[in-house]
Every structure is written in C-alpha cells, then in structure tokens.
Design an enzyme around this catalytic site. Structure first.
Site, mmCIF file in Angstrom:
data_model
loop_
_atom_site.group_PDB
_atom_site.id
_atom_site.type_symbol
_atom_site.label_atom_id
_atom_site.label_comp_id
_atom_site.label_asym_id
_atom_site.label_seq_id
_atom_site.Cartn_x
_atom_site.Cartn_y
_atom_site.Cartn_z
ATOM 1 N N LYS A 116 2.159 0.544 12.731
ATOM 2 C CA LYS A 116 2.799 -0.273 11.931
ATOM 3 C C LYS A 116 4.310 -1.004 12.170
ATOM 4 O O LYS A 116 4.356 -2.157 11.701
ATOM 5 C CB LYS A 116 2.835 0.030 10.586
ATOM 6 C CG LYS A 116 1.484 0.499 9.760
ATOM 7 C CD LYS A 116 1.886 0.981 8.540
ATOM 8 C CE LYS A 116 0.608 1.476 7.709
ATOM 9 N NZ LYS A 116 -0.418 2.135 8.254
ATOM 10 N N GLY A 165 -3.306 5.842 2.720
ATOM 11 C CA GLY A 165 -2.349 6.535 1.749
ATOM 12 C C GLY A 165 -1.659 7.675 1.978
ATOM 13 O O GLY A 165 -0.699 8.138 1.361
ATOM 14 N N HIS A 235 -3.548 4.323 -3.581
ATOM 15 C CA HIS A 235 -3.787 3.606 -2.075
ATOM 16 C C HIS A 235 -5.166 3.602 -1.819
ATOM 17 O O HIS A 235 -5.662 3.269 -0.593
ATOM 18 C CB HIS A 235 -2.847 3.949 -1.044
ATOM 19 C CG HIS A 235 -1.459 4.129 -1.629
ATOM 20 N ND1 HIS A 235 -0.617 2.838 -1.735
ATOM 21 C CD2 HIS A 235 -0.528 4.883 -1.582
ATOM 22 C CE1 HIS A 235 0.467 3.393 -1.965
ATOM 23 N NE2 HIS A 235 0.666 4.571 -1.950
ATOM 24 N N ARG A 291 -10.606 -4.365 12.573
ATOM 25 C CA ARG A 291 -12.106 -3.886 12.240
ATOM 26 C C ARG A 291 -12.792 -4.421 11.097
ATOM 27 O O ARG A 291 -12.125 -5.283 10.372
ATOM 28 C CB ARG A 291 -12.258 -2.360 12.101
ATOM 29 C CG ARG A 291 -11.344 -2.002 10.910
ATOM 30 C CD ARG A 291 -11.512 -0.370 10.499
ATOM 31 N NE ARG A 291 -10.421 0.071 9.743
ATOM 32 C CZ ARG A 291 -10.539 -0.048 8.136
ATOM 33 N NH1 ARG A 291 -11.297 -0.869 7.761
ATOM 34 N NH2 ARG A 291 -9.531 0.157 7.409
#
Length: 451
Positions: A116, A165, A235, A291
């Site tokens: 990330k 999450g 999430h 993806r």
C-alpha cells in the site's frame, strides 16, 4: 490467442473464467482439491487435475502443485481468478518462468500495488489525491505519536501489505494509539508476513467508490465507470452497484479520470480496480486491486463488456478493442454477495445444501457454483452465489433485486440474504445516503432494540 488455459481457482470465479474461455474457443483445465472432486468447475472444464488435499495451503495455494498441473496439461497461460494466488508475485514469476502467460498484472505491478505504501507513492506521482498521512511505514510508537499529532485525530493504522479489513484500526487519541500500535503491527505480521504499518487521517463518513480500469501493451488506459461499494461490514462488502448514485457530474468525471491516469502513469497492462474514499466533493486514493474483482458483474451489465474475456485478450498481447468514447454506461446494476453465514452474527454456516433454486428472468443474473446436494466446504471462502439485477434505473433495479431475493432458495445452511434484503429496503439505501460505517451502526441499533 491462447489454445489452452489453466484456471488456478475454484467456485464461481473458476466457472466464470471457464465460461469466458470456452466462448472464445479456448480449452480449459481445472484444478481441484480432494473435497472438490465433484465441484462444477471440475465438471465443466475440458480437463481437470487434482492438486492436493482440502487444506488450501496444500492445494490451491501450492505453487509447485499448480505449476505441475499446468506443465502436465501443456497450457499456454494460467488465470488465477481472485483470492488464492491472484496477487502472489512469486506465483506470477513462476508462471512466466515456465514459459506460460500470466493472465494478470506483470510482477512489477503486483509489487507496486501489493504494498500500500508503494501504491500511494505511485498515486502521488500520478497526481492522484491522497488522504493526509505518513509518507512511509512507521518504525516505532514515538514516531507514530509524532505523525498522528501532525495529521490530527482520529487516525487509521493500516498494514502496508494488508487486505480484507485485517491489520486496520481506528485510533481516537494518543492513549489509544500507544495501546494498539504494537498489536496492529503484530496482527499484520501474522496475517501477511510483514509487520509494516502506516497511518492516515480517518475519514468519519466516506463512501467507498471504485473504478474499473484496464491497460494494454500499447499505452492505452481506459476506465469502465465506477461502482459504489460502501455497503460493507467491517470492510467486507455486502452490496455493490454501478454506477454510483448521487455523485455530481464533475466529481464522477474527476474520479474516473484519476483512475485512468494512474493506469497510464504506471503502464499497468491488464484489468484492475482503483479504489477511492469520497467525502463531500473530495476524493482520495485508497488502493489498487490488481485482479478481477468479485463485483465485476455490475460493471459488465451496465457497459456490455465481458471483463474476463478482455483480461484474456490483453494477456495474449492484443490491443484494447475499443476507445474510451466507445465505453458507454447504460442503466443501473446491483449485486449482493450471498455468503454461507448467519445473517446477523456472521458466523460461518458450512454444510450440505438440501434445497436450491436460483431466480431468473429479464435483468437477473446469478453467478454461482453450488446446487442442491452441493457441500459448502468449511475450508474456503463462504461465498455461495452472486445475485445481480440490472434495469433502466436504480429504483427499478432495487425492486427487481428484492423480488429475486424472495425467489432465491438456499436450504440446509444459513445465508446473508435476510440481512441484505433489510438493507435494500432501508430508507438510507433508497436515498443513497449511506457510507462505509452505515451497516455497522445500523446493526448496532438493531441489536440494541432487540435486547
């Protein structure tokens, strides 16, 4: 074009890829664990190879086993679906190293977007708006306290290599930060093999908007409109729709353009999703999923584009078959993920399906790999089916979904249908006045009334 591809997955996504490949005249190979010997993806593929026992790490997650199955059957390419090995760099490199094509991103892009922090750096370089936060991973609690003070509470701690999450915590103040910093890092290490965490300002009531994108080897970068995925619990997405309702024309255009710009800037060459958080008229980059997504059908239904076939064509080196101006959005589509879980406690509900009926009719699509007398295995994801309805406008799509849910019969196990029906009937959903925290708050209120 490929002559034969192996699908390194199971369930509805394996069936989805097999169907797309067969329509293109491509032979398919399924892989399966011992408990999936009678699964539909095994039945409908041209060939099938058992790759191990029920445990995923010994079968669907075993790179040597999957590669061996591909070598034995002489395939040209491997499609990983989503989950399992879809975002595994080692697997992608192994596929390429054995002379086969990987129907997904290049390893370098899996590396960029699997982390990330590097994904945020790529977005920053592309000029895509970011949530205020740390520039990189945070080494210790003292640095965490300093960065949090500069951002302002509340903040969100996130695992750099996280997903689903996990490795995420909202922190309201310094005392709470000192209490959970090490815990979050430890959780990230256990879940993802890397304990790096970073920090962002916590947006109190954002919407989760994602944009379907694709790029080819010739520099073409396109978006396929956006989806709203804000109806989620902890999430985990429950309901998705396309296009997102209630966005201004300017905001919608800016979000779509930013997603395409990131694809172009990075040279990304396959199908993927760029995700954003939206609050008011502002939007911020969240992450890239390199993806095919679970919710891709709603985009297919409003654009008329088969995204899995597009994925295969791009992996085979073909040029994008249309321009941005040729991508049109027509109507509205909604998807619910029907999971084998208790609808109110979310406890898993694996077992034998003793009765099954899928709804049909104009504008009703069901993507599923189960049937009556099928066993929902406790070893894998609990997804039973995806129910998608499409109509000329959002209110009609909602009505169509409610009828289809009433006619969807799954007996022998519990499913999330009752919860999703209640959410679709809520005033907030019908007015498009919900955000990512809505479901958790709605459930808390419901539970308080029942006590």
């Amino acid at each position: 074009m490929f002559e034969k591809i192996l699908v390194a997955n199971r369930g509805e996504i394996a069936l989805r890829v097999i169907r797309a490949a067969k329509e293109m005249g491509i032979r398919t190979v399924a892989v399966y664990s011992t408990v999936d010997v009678n699964a539909l993806h095994v039945r409908f593929a041209d060939e099938a190879v058992c790759i191990g026992p029920a445990q995923a790490n010994l079968s669907y997650l075993s790179i040597p086993n999957v590669i061996s199955a591909a070598e034995i059957t002489g395939v040209d390419a491997i499609h990983p679906g989503y989950g399992f090995l879809a975002e595994n760099i080692t697997f992608a490199k192994a596929v390429l190293g054995h002379g086969m094509s990987f129907i997904g991103p290049e390893p370098k892009h899996l590396g960029t977007f699997g982390d990330k922090l590097s994904a945020k750096a790529a977005a920053r370089d592309a000029g895509v708006p970011l949530i205020p936060g740390s520039d990189g991973s945070i080494e210790d609690i003292d640095e965490a306290v300093t960065v949090a003070a500069s951002i302002g509470y509340p903040i969100m701690l996130k695992a750099a290599f996280g997903g689903g999450g996990k490795g995420m915590r909202v922190v309201q103040d310094e005392a709470n930060l000192r209490r959970v910093f090490e815990l979050t890092s430890t959780e990230a290490l256990a879940a993802f093999g890397n304990g790096a965490v970073f920090m962002e300002r916590f947006l109190t009531s954002p919407r989760h908007i994602e944009v379907q994108v694709a790029g080819d080897a010739f520099g073409n970068a396109l978006h396929f409109a956006e989806r709203d995925c804000s109806m989620q619990r902890r999430h985990q997405k429950l309901i998705e729709e396309a296009p997102a309702a209630g966005l201004s024309d300017k905001l919608r255009g800016d979000i779509r353009a930013a997603a395409a710009k990131l694809v172009s800037h990075t040279g990304y060459q396959t199908v993927g999703t760029v995700e954003f958080l939206v609050q008011g008229e502002e939007f911020f980059f969240l992450e890239v999923n390199p993806r095919i997504q679970v919710e891709h059908p709603v985009t297919e239904m409003v654009t008329g584009i088969d995204l899995v076939q597009l994925q295969i064509r791009l992996a085979a080196g073909e040029r994008m078959p249309f321009t941005q101006d040729e991508v049109k959005v027509c109507g509205h589509s909604i998807e619910i993920r029907i999971n084998a879980e208790d609808p109110w406690t979310f406890l898993p509900s694996p077992g034998l399906i003793t009765g099954y009926h899928a709804p049909g009719g104009l504008g009703v699509r069901v993507d599923s790999a189960v049937h009556e007398q099928a066993m929902v295995q406790p070893y894998y994801d609990s997804l039973v089916a995806k129910l998608i309805t499409t109509a000329c406008d959002r209110p009609t799509a909602i009505k169509k979904m409610l009828v289809a849910m009433d006619q969807f019969v799954v007996e022998g196990i519990s499913t999330t249908i009752p919860l999703q029906k209640a959410l679709l009937e809520s005033e907030a959903f019908n007015r498009s006045s919900f955000h990512t925290g809505f479901v958790d708050a709605w459930l808390a209120e419901r539970n308080a009334k029942e006590r």
